[in-house]
Design an enzyme around this catalytic site. Structure first.
Site, PDB file in Angstrom:
ATOM      1  NE  ARG A  98       7.216   0.188   5.139  1.00  0.00           N
ATOM      2  CZ  ARG A  98       6.077   0.613   4.940  1.00  0.00           C
ATOM      3  NH1 ARG A  98       5.552  -0.790   5.265  1.00  0.00           N
ATOM      4  NH2 ARG A  98       5.192   1.783   5.570  1.00  0.00           N
ATOM      5  NE  ARG A 117      -2.892  -0.730   2.558  1.00  0.00           N
ATOM      6  CZ  ARG A 117      -3.632  -1.197   3.225  1.00  0.00           C
ATOM      7  NH1 ARG A 117      -5.290   0.098   3.230  1.00  0.00           N
ATOM      8  NH2 ARG A 117      -3.771  -2.221   2.819  1.00  0.00           N
ATOM      9  CB  THR A 118       3.229   2.304   2.030  1.00  0.00           C
ATOM     10  OG1 THR A 118       2.486   1.907   3.572  1.00  0.00           O
ATOM     11  CG2 THR A 118       4.226   3.736   2.320  1.00  0.00           C
ATOM     12  CG  HIS A 150       4.538   5.013   8.895  1.00  0.00           C
ATOM     13  ND1 HIS A 150       5.080   5.528   7.011  1.00  0.00           N
ATOM     14  CD2 HIS A 150       4.249   4.249   8.133  1.00  0.00           C
ATOM     15  CE1 HIS A 150       4.336   5.165   6.424  1.00  0.00           C
ATOM     16  NE2 HIS A 150       3.723   4.298   6.554  1.00  0.00           N
ATOM     17  CE  LYS A 200      23.299  -9.040  -6.237  1.00  0.00           C
ATOM     18  NZ  LYS A 200      22.598  -7.776  -7.466  1.00  0.00           N
TER      19      LYS A 200
END
Lengths: 325, 426
Positions: free
Chosen positions: A117, A67-68, A147, A95
């Site tokens: 995020r 969603r975000t 957030h 990696k």
């Protein structure tokens, strides 16, 4: 390196958007006002403005999100920016590349803004403190810290429904301890001057110093906590809380803290019910409440695009002058 | 062979008279051969005019990670003992969590030999309490002691089984080896990275509650009584631990404690802004905890101040706060941070020096830490009035990870002597 200095330039203009902490009421209101102007674009047949044409925005998601990430992508595209989606959990870090190397490599590709995020609290601050001048960082969620775009879309939703913040009593229910959403919502609500913020959860899900550190009233009894409140924000319960001995079962959680139609009667008659999504039906709230006429859960998603458009355009630096190549 | 040196007109504190006097010190073949008049037949190859300077026994640091063997990207015996010399430290005591772990005489011997070749300070090892620090089998403590280990410890690794812990303490007591303990309940620690308090709550940093320390202290105090071992608690951080240790000492249980110098100056507030140089273990706690630790230092519950030296390469601190490695490069700030307590009127100068010299010597059961004739010529000259600014970029340690960059200090080490050899002069 305080949050205030990092987020604002010398003219108090937004430079990065990392946390609600350190931003004043005026700035939050400016974001809400700007969001208002972008809401109208959504209603047009051509849902696009040229505000960020020629700018490159990279979505850096170290944690999964549908969603975000999608709403950020839509917001950027409606502003005419070029968007890079990088699913980092399956590429660079596996990696062995450090976060700083990832930043430097993408900066070298002339990315103007990063939407990140990350699972670690403070990750956005870290990135912002090392970003080149002219590059902006937007926090799309860092660990259990912040957030802020979610909080702003929630504030926008509340203002849209309620008008004035000052008389409001707001209850946030659920896992406050692990919730970056709750921390940002609490700071935004207090900055915007609501009458009272309550948090409701068992002791295992409330930070030890919630009252002192966050400025909230703490309730462990759901029925007492939601009495007469104007807004109820339900938080998503993560399934892993059961294995960490924080809760015995979803069943008992729903019994004690689930939002049902009966419980909703205790709140103010025109109570607004919110949830940042995705909902666990029957765990946090009954389906009848989630889909009921007090619920604004889907509006939150719609508004999220406009609010993120506002934040992206406010934080974008006018030129990349001074950038090292 | 170290040269003959005379240090002239130094201010020296005489503990027997509890008074300060100005005198000369004469060094030969690594020893202090005379204090006061030049002995007959002594001719100094070098004379140092120490007028106005304060002479102390070299600092003994109970908790120094040199990073060698195993983590040479963070530091080496040469780099870190050079930093020690600059800090006035002449003896460093290293925890066993090197790679390989110091759990056999061979590893202890390896470190001893490398140090002998290159070190600018005396390097003493703490042996492992359990093999590989795995918390399951005892080490050969008698052999470790014979090979020079001054204590045993499980460093920061857990001994999850209290029966094994009790037996390890009993076995250590058999050979009269002190047991150094980093009190930490690993389950309660729960991968936290900051004190579970207001700042961590606000920043969403996983918290380490005080109980992670105090539960471990309580367990160790009970086992100390039954086992008869000398337990030394390292780097305590909570007010409650100070209180518990005070009660235990009153009851006559053989327990001692030290505190890291930074814990006496910083608090959880310094973590605000996600400063990774303040990512420490144990974490910086509240102002009330800091004040209780200071009180413990002033009243003697805590009998040594250590550096808790953990140098890191730059990359170890260049990440989001929880992903950074904990620790501070601290040898070069140990003395100035301790002298600051004198300036702040918490303790007097002789007490401050005792906390860095005779205090740790007693804990580690070393026959050093005092300026006496016949003792090793491990000495440090301090210009007590000199004000200076600490700069991380000028540190001699390989690790520049310090939260004290830019701090103003008073009191500067002008010379350090290790076994009669000048290892630092500006």
């Amino acid at each position: 390196m305080s949050a205030v200095n990092l987020q604002l330039d010398e003219n108090n203009k937004l430079r990065h958007f990392l946390s609600i902490e350190g931003l004043n009421r005026d700035l939050l209101l400016r974001i809400l006002d700007s969001s208002e102007s972008f809401i109208n674009i959504t209603d047009r047949s051509v849902k696009k403005v040229p505000a960020l044409r020629g700018k490159v925005i990279a979505n850096l998601f170290f944690e999964n999100s549908t969603r975000t990430r999608t709403t950020f992508e839509l917001a950027a595209k409606r502003l005419s920016a070029d968007v890079l989606n990088l699913n980092i959990s399956t590429s660079a870090t596996s990696k062995g590349e450090t976060l700083l190397d990832t930043l430097r490599n993408l900066e070298a590709m002339d990315v103007d803004m990063f939407v990140m995020r990350h699972g670690d609290s403070g990750a956005a601050h870290f990135l912002a403190s090392h970003a080149n001048p002219g590059v902006s960082i937007i926090n799309a969620g860092d660990g259990q810290h912040s957030h802020p775009t979610q909080a702003m879309l929630d504030m926008y939703t509340i203002r849209r429904v309620k008008g004035d913040f000052t008389p409001l009593r707001v209850a946030i229910v659920g896992d406050i301890l692990h919730s970056r959403v709750a921390r940002s919502q609490i700071m935004a609500l207090n900055t915007l001057g609501v009458s009272e913020v309550r948090v409701i959860a068992p002791r295992t899900l409330i930070p030890s110093y919630a009252r002192e550190s966050l400025g909230v009233h703490v309730y462990h009894d759901m029925d007492q906590g939601i009495r007469d409140v104007d807004v109820i924000i339900m938080l998503r319960l993560q399934k892993e809380r059961m294995s960490g001995a924080l809760l015995p079962s979803e069943h008992e959680y729903f019994q004690c803290y689930g939002l049902t139609e009966e419980r909703l009667q205790l709140a103010a008659a025109d109570v607004t019910v919110m949830h940042p999504g995705p909902i666990n039906r029957g765990v946090e709230m009954a389906t009848a409440v989630a889909d009921g006429n007090h619920s604004v859960i889907l509006q939150q998603v719609t508004y999220g695009i406009a609010v993120r458009m506002a934040i992206l355009s406010m934080a974008m630096q006018p030129s990349s002058a001074g950038r090292e190549v | 062979m170290s040269p003959t040196i005379s240090i002239l007109h130094a201010r020296l504190h005489d503990p027997s008279a509890d008074a300060e006097r100005v005198t000369d010190i004469h060094l030969s073949e690594g020893k202090i051969v005379a204090i006061g008049d030049t002995p007959a037949g002594f001719s100094a190859a070098q004379q140092i005019d120490a007028a106005g300077h304060y002479l102390i026994s070299g600092i003994i640091d109970l908790n120094t990670r040199l990073r060698e063997p195993g983590q040479e990207q963070k530091g080496t015996i040469i780099s870190e003992t050079t930093a020690a010399a600059r800090g006035g430290v002449t003896t460093v005591i290293c925890p066993p969590d090197t790679d390989p772990v110091i759990d056999t005489p061979a590893v202890a011997e390896l470190i001893r030999r490398r140090a002998k070749q290159s070190a600018q300070a005396r390097v003493l090892s703490v042996g492992a309490l359990t093999r590989g620090l795995a918390g399951e089998q005892l080490t050969e403590m008698a052999a470790l002691k014979s090979s020079g280990c001054i204590a045993v410890s499980n460093a920061r690794r857990p001994v999850r089984n209290n029966l094994i812990l009790k037996r390890a303490l009993e076995y250590a007591a058999t050979w009269q080896i002190p047991v150094f303990v980093n009190p930490l309940d690993h389950a309660l620690n729960n991968s936290g990275c900051a004190h579970d308090g207001r700042v961590a709550n606000r920043l969403g940093l996983p918290g380490i509650p005080c109980s992670a320390e105090t539960v471990a202290v309580a367990t160790m105090l009970e086992l100390a009584q039954e086992s008869g071992a000398h337990i030394h608690f390292q780097k305590i951080s909570t007010a409650r631990a100070v209180e518990m240790l005070h009660e235990a000492q009153i009851k006559g249980i053989h327990v001692t404690a030290d505190v890291a110098a930074h814990q006496l100056h910083l608090t959880e507030m310094d973590v605000d802004g996600f400063d990774s140089n303040c990512h420490l273990l144990p974490p910086l706690r509240t102002l009330a905890d800091r004040n209780a630790l200071r009180q413990g230092v002033a009243e003697g519950v805590i009998s040594a101040i250590c550096s808790g030296h953990e140098p890191h390469e730059a990359d170890a601190k260049l990440a989001p706060f929880p992903a950074t490695e904990p620790g501070i490069s601290a040898l070069e700030t140990l003395l100035p941070l301790t002298l600051r307590l004198v300036d702040e009127k918490l303790i007097d100068l002789p007490r401050a020096i005792a906390l860095l010299t005779s205090g740790p010597a007693e804990i580690a059961e070393l026959d050093s830490g005092r300026v006496t004739v016949g003792a090793d010529a491990d000495l440090c000259l301090i210009d007590l009035d000199r004000e200076w600014q600490f700069a991380a970029e000028n540190m001699l340690s390989a690790g520049h990870n310090t939260p004290f960059d830019g701090w103003e200090f008073k009191g500067y080490v002008t010379h350090t002597f290790f076994e009669g050899r000048m290892t630092w002069s500006e």
